[in-house]
Design a protein around this motif. Structure first.
Motif, short mmCIF file in Angstrom:
data_model
loop_
_atom_site.label_atom_id
_atom_site.label_comp_id
_atom_site.label_asym_id
_atom_site.label_seq_id
_atom_site.Cartn_x
_atom_site.Cartn_y
_atom_site.Cartn_z
N SER A 59 0.84 -1.21 0.00
CA SER A 59 0.00 0.00 0.00
C SER A 59 0.87 1.25 0.00
N ASP A 179 -5.92 -0.73 -4.59
CA ASP A 179 -5.34 -1.30 -3.37
C ASP A 179 -6.33 -2.26 -2.73
N GLU A 180 -6.18 -3.53 -2.99
CA GLU A 180 -7.05 -4.59 -2.48
C GLU A 180 -8.54 -4.23 -2.65
MG MG Z 1 -2.06 -2.77 2.18
#
Ligand code: MG
Ligand code: ADP
Length: 258
Positions: A59, A179-180
């Motif tokens: 991240s 991000d995810e």
């Molecule tokens: Mg992360």
């Protein structure tokens, strides 16, 4: 002879043009050296999946690309613009880079349509009617035009995430960072979000996706990057990454998730 039958098709949308170049980049949180000597070149149209254990800096790395986090040494150049303290450069980069987070971060008190037109109207100074037309175009693309006048709280998680993607696209980004995006979703909603991402990939969007969806990585990515302890440990095309991992750290990670 190497078995090429499983090799992914070459990406006709990728070019030699550089979209992102990261050179010798380091970042610390206080005393903690979170990113160590990151070197990465992403070409236009390339689809990259970033994998790695929790806490490895995934991240942080992608947040550095649109300056949600600041790096302390080395270079990050996005579409020819180097990220420094120069606010003009930061604005320029942010206007070209869209980001979708695990939690959709929609404005709860605005309708879906208003969520999608807010930045185009106020940041881009696009006339309201035109911003609404663009928003409807992208809401159709993510297959929820009928939800335009509802509020985020009335939508499922999968629908909200698709709105978040549409909202990003309304700013006409050249690069999308994820991000995810499916990590907070119930299993039955993961596919609808991945399908949206696959469509975007097929259209040639330059994409960096942090995800644990290894099926997505295998079918969509041009390159898988594996991070551990703040470093890029290994990178390869998906076939070789999954079938012939080189480092012990990668092998260990794959044995846990596959
Ligand atoms: Mg992360
Ligand atoms: P990942 O996304 O791979 O799980 P992160 O980039 O979120 O990893 O975090 C990498 C490391 O940096 C972790 O050890 C995390 O605890 C730490 N970290 C993340 N954000 C901050 C912050 N704002 N301040 C201090 N440490 C942080």
């Amino acid at each position: 002879m190497a078995d090429m039958t499983m090799a992914p098709a070459a990406n006709p949308k990728a070019s030699d043009e550089v979209a992102i170049r990261i050179e010798g980049m380091n970042k610390w949180y206080g005393q903690f050296h979170v990113l160590r000597d990151i070197n990465l070149t992403v070409t236009r149209g390339e689809r990259i999946v970033i994998a790695g254990p929790s806490g490895s800096g995934k991240s942080t790395m992608i947040r550095c690309i649109n300056r949600l986090e600041e790096h302390q040494s080395g270079k990050i150049i996005v579409d020819g613009t180097e990220l420094t303290n120069d606010l003009k450069n930061i604005d320029k980069v942010r206007s070209e880079v869209g980001m979708v987070f695990q939690h959709f971060n929609l404005f709860p008190h605005l309708t879906i349509l208003e969520n999608c037109t807010l930045a185009p109207i106020w940041v881009r100074k696009i006339p309201k009617k035109q911003a609404e037309e663009t928003a409807m175009h992208f809401l159709e693309k993510v297959k929820i035009p009928d939800q335009a006048h509802k509020y985020p709280g009335m939508l499922s998680g999968g629908q909200q995430q698709r709105v978040a993607i549409a909202r990003s696209l309304c700013m006409m980004p050249k690069i999308m960072l994820f991000d995810e995006p499916t990590s907070a979703l119930d299993p039955e909603m993961i596919k609808e979000v991945l399908d949206t991402m696959i469509e975007l990939a097929e259209e040639g969007m330059t994409m960096l996706c942090v995800t644990h969806e290894m099926g997505f990585a295998q079918s969509v990515a041009d390159r898988v990057i594996f991070m551990a302890d703040g470093q890029i440990v290994e990178q390869n095309n998906p076939h070789d990454f999954f079938h012939n991992p080189q480092s012990e750290r990668t092998k260990q990670f794959l044995s846990q998730i596959l």
